[in-house]
Design a protein around this motif. Structure first.
Motif, mmCIF file in Angstrom:
data_model
loop_
_atom_site.group_PDB
_atom_site.id
_atom_site.type_symbol
_atom_site.label_atom_id
_atom_site.label_comp_id
_atom_site.label_asym_id
_atom_site.label_seq_id
_atom_site.Cartn_x
_atom_site.Cartn_y
_atom_site.Cartn_z
ATOM 1 N N GLN A 49 0.856 -1.209 -0.156
ATOM 2 C CA GLN A 49 -0.098 0.350 0.162
ATOM 3 C C GLN A 49 1.096 1.441 -0.530
ATOM 4 O O GLN A 49 0.248 2.336 -0.206
ATOM 5 C CB GLN A 49 -1.305 -0.165 0.815
ATOM 6 C CG GLN A 49 -2.168 -0.739 0.842
ATOM 7 C CD GLN A 49 -2.628 -1.004 2.214
ATOM 8 O OE1 GLN A 49 -2.480 -0.905 3.523
ATOM 9 N NE2 GLN A 49 -4.063 -1.010 1.910
ATOM 10 N N LYS A 50 2.035 1.127 0.276
ATOM 11 C CA LYS A 50 2.680 2.337 0.770
ATOM 12 C C LYS A 50 3.093 2.716 -0.638
ATOM 13 O O LYS A 50 3.361 3.563 -1.155
ATOM 14 C CB LYS A 50 4.133 1.961 2.001
ATOM 15 C CG LYS A 50 3.821 2.313 2.645
ATOM 16 C CD LYS A 50 4.907 1.919 4.108
ATOM 17 C CE LYS A 50 4.408 2.529 5.190
ATOM 18 N NZ LYS A 50 5.920 2.135 6.419
ATOM 19 N N ARG A 51 2.930 1.592 -0.958
ATOM 20 C CA ARG A 51 4.534 1.806 -3.017
ATOM 21 C C ARG A 51 3.224 2.479 -3.828
ATOM 22 O O ARG A 51 3.382 3.183 -4.367
ATOM 23 C CB ARG A 51 4.634 0.568 -3.309
ATOM 24 C CG ARG A 51 6.357 -0.146 -2.603
ATOM 25 C CD ARG A 51 6.903 -0.857 -2.961
ATOM 26 N NE ARG A 51 5.663 -2.175 -3.597
ATOM 27 C CZ ARG A 51 6.332 -3.563 -2.292
ATOM 28 N NH1 ARG A 51 7.036 -2.895 -1.940
ATOM 29 N NH2 ARG A 51 5.610 -4.600 -2.291
ATOM 30 N N VAL A 52 2.179 2.126 -3.621
ATOM 31 C CA VAL A 52 1.256 2.365 -4.299
ATOM 32 C C VAL A 52 0.264 3.778 -3.852
ATOM 33 O O VAL A 52 0.569 4.706 -5.134
ATOM 34 C CB VAL A 52 -0.855 1.739 -4.482
ATOM 35 C CG1 VAL A 52 -1.729 2.227 -4.728
ATOM 36 C CG2 VAL A 52 -0.085 0.351 -4.939
ATOM 37 N N GLU A 53 0.397 4.270 -2.552
ATOM 38 C CA GLU A 53 0.383 5.753 -2.368
ATOM 39 C C GLU A 53 1.757 6.630 -2.757
ATOM 40 O O GLU A 53 1.329 7.754 -2.423
ATOM 41 C CB GLU A 53 0.573 5.840 -0.770
ATOM 42 C CG GLU A 53 -0.501 5.125 -0.181
ATOM 43 C CD GLU A 53 -0.367 4.994 1.173
ATOM 44 O OE1 GLU A 53 0.224 5.430 2.065
ATOM 45 O OE2 GLU A 53 -1.608 4.706 2.090
ATOM 46 N N ALA A 54 2.667 5.857 -3.167
ATOM 47 C CA ALA A 54 3.921 6.877 -3.280
ATOM 48 C C ALA A 54 3.512 7.351 -4.393
ATOM 49 O O ALA A 54 3.957 8.449 -5.224
ATOM 50 C CB ALA A 54 5.186 5.812 -2.832
ATOM 51 N N GLN A 55 3.267 6.270 -5.569
ATOM 52 C CA GLN A 55 3.016 6.043 -6.733
ATOM 53 C C GLN A 55 2.043 6.676 -7.330
ATOM 54 O O GLN A 55 1.584 7.780 -7.728
ATOM 55 C CB GLN A 55 2.362 4.712 -7.382
ATOM 56 C CG GLN A 55 3.759 3.869 -7.594
ATOM 57 C CD GLN A 55 3.468 2.520 -8.985
ATOM 58 O OE1 GLN A 55 2.476 2.182 -9.143
ATOM 59 N NE2 GLN A 55 4.314 2.019 -8.898
ATOM 60 N N ASN A 56 1.102 7.061 -6.862
ATOM 61 C CA ASN A 56 0.195 8.084 -6.918
ATOM 62 C C ASN A 56 -0.383 9.645 -6.421
ATOM 63 O O ASN A 56 0.238 10.635 -7.087
ATOM 64 C CB ASN A 56 -1.629 7.195 -5.724
ATOM 65 C CG ASN A 56 -1.789 6.509 -6.377
ATOM 66 O OD1 ASN A 56 -1.753 6.034 -7.287
ATOM 67 N ND2 ASN A 56 -2.850 5.224 -5.522
#
Length: 463
Positions: free
Chosen positions: A182-189
């Motif tokens: 989830q942290k990686r997805v949030e960083a991408q967004n």
């Protein structure tokens, strides 16, 4: 209490486990709130519960009229509520009588959201203000988040452990792994939003410039001074296109310079051949600007002083709006294709800023040129005083060909009808009755035409 996530291989196994959990809570009368990531999943869970004949409520965008009622009953004993993660936010679910002894409200999440914040908000529906509660997320390797991050590694762990169909993995390491995903997805967004903001910042700076000029025109703040500024900007841009500083006069495009000055602001630049070799570019530029101001003063004398402010405002404002709309379309097309510049080892954002600035400069130049040309070349027509109108009671519509018909008689004013009846009544005679006009028999298609041409009617007036 927040329990560790449980992971299944397929969605089918996950949904089966969710239904069993709901069924168990329903039979012991513990209220359940089922959180889903979208409306489609909530309707799927609802259909599965209907097959098991478990009463429940669905809280999504399709039932917003009953949202307050559904939320108010979500904490009652035996209630089952299915809601998207965004529904019911900001409301406290009050627990009914005897629910505290059953463990409070139970939260069941059917899938992890890309943002941890939304998952925390779902968990926060229970255990509020000191009340008991518990939550757990049910996941599968076919979920969107799991497919993007970590599903292969977790599937390998399941295979090594010999996990069979229907069995589940529950371990804090799995929960931490999903949190990292989830942290990686949030960083991408976040990177996407930041990149989009940088593109919007280019448009925002251009918008501030154009809105400032538009505001000056709308409120009439020294509109004549604005026209003079536009003239100076346009003349300098014209000189940049037709002359080059530091070069000889032979390389200048004097014909285009003279033609543009005469066609736009009515400045007729007459250059003496003897003075050309010693002509300085800056001196010529100042000379043209002075001639332009004199031309504007002459133009002001040709226009009614009362009409001049509105004339200048309407002209400039119209061209600003027209060109700004076209410029927005151009910038949108540029943004759509600028990403391909990355294949040429160029930064798309830098290319967008550079070309966007060029397009903006061209737009300002077109606004100046079109506005000045309209101001100097347009003819202003003044309205003449209208003739005195005839009162409506003195007017009558008469069709010349129907002057003898009863229709015209009926439409005539009352006074005229009385005057026409007066002689007949004076002689003791009744007014003559209008005779209807009878139309003769129409000729056949093969009969001779009545006009006397000698042709058949269908080839002459019967066409």
């Amino acid at each position: 209490q927040d329990h560790d996530d449980v992971i299944y291989k397929t969605k089918k196994e996950k949904y089966e486990a969710v239904l069993n959990e709901i069924d168990g809570c329903y039979h012991k009368r513990q209220p359940v709130l089922v959180g889903t990531t979208n409306v489609e999943v909530s309707e799927t869970i609802s259909r599965l519960l209907q097959r098991r004949k478990i009463p429940h409520e669905v809280l999504n965008a399709k039932h917003h009229q009953r949202e307050a009622e559904i939320v108010a009953r979500a904490g009652q004993p035996g209630s089952i509520t299915i809601a998207t993660n965004m529904a019911g936010r900001g409301t406290d679910i009050k627990l009914g009588k005897g629910v505290v002894e059953l463990g409070g409200l139970r939260i069941i999440g059917t899938e992890r959201h890309e943002a941890r914040r939304i998952d925390r908000q779902l968990r926060g529906r229970s255990g509020r203000q000191g009340d008991p509660g518990e939550s757990r997320f049910y996941l599968s390797l076919e979920d969107d988040l799991m497919r993007l991050f970590g599903s292969e590694r977790i599937a390998g762990i399941m295979d090594r452990l010999g996990v069979q169909e229907g069995e589940v993995i529950t371990h804090p390491m799995i929960t931490r792994s999903i949190g990292k995903a989830q942290k990686r997805v949030e960083a991408q967004n976040f990177a996407i939003r930041k990149h989009l903001l940088e593109y919007d910042d280019v448009m925002n700076r251009q918008r501030e410039v154009i809105y400032d000029r538009r505001r000056r025109v709308l409120f009439g703040e020294e509109i004549e001074d604005l026209v003079l500024e536009m003239m100076d900007e346009w003349i300098e841009s014209l000189f940049d296109r037709t002359t080059e500083e530091g070069t000889s006069i032979e390389s200048w495009n004097l014909e285009d310079l003279q033609r543009a000055l005469a066609g736009v602001i009515r400045v007729f630049l007459d250059l003496n051949l003897e003075e050309l070799p010693s002509l300085d570019r800056d001196e010529l530029l100042e000379k043209v600007k002075q001639m332009a101001r004199e031309s504007f003063e002459r133009r002001k004398g040709e226009v009614d002083p009362e009409l001049l402010p509105n004339f200048l405002q309407g002209t400039i404002l119209g061209y600003i709006d027209e060109e700004w709309k076209d410029h927005l379309y151009e910038m949108d097309r540029l943004k759509e294709g600028v990403g391909l510049r990355a294949y040429g080892q160029r930064d798309p954002l830098v290319e967008f800023k550079r070309e966007g600035y060029s397009l903006f400069e061209e737009m300002l130049d077109r606004i100046n040129e079109k506005s000045l040309k309209s101001i100097f070349q347009s003819r202003i027509l003044t309205l003449t005083k209208p003739k005195e109108s005839i009162p409506a009671e003195q007017m009558a519509a008469v069709h010349r060909q129907a002057a003898g018909m009863a229709y015209a008689y009926a439409q005539a004013p009352q006074q005229e009808r009385q005057e026409s009846q007066a002689p007949a009544q004076a002689q003791g005679q009744a007014p003559a009755k209008s005779q209807p006009i009878r139309k003769g028999k129409a000729p056949g298609r093969n009969d001779p035409c009545p006009c006397g041409s000698g042709k058949k009617y269908k080839y002459c007036h019967g066409r």
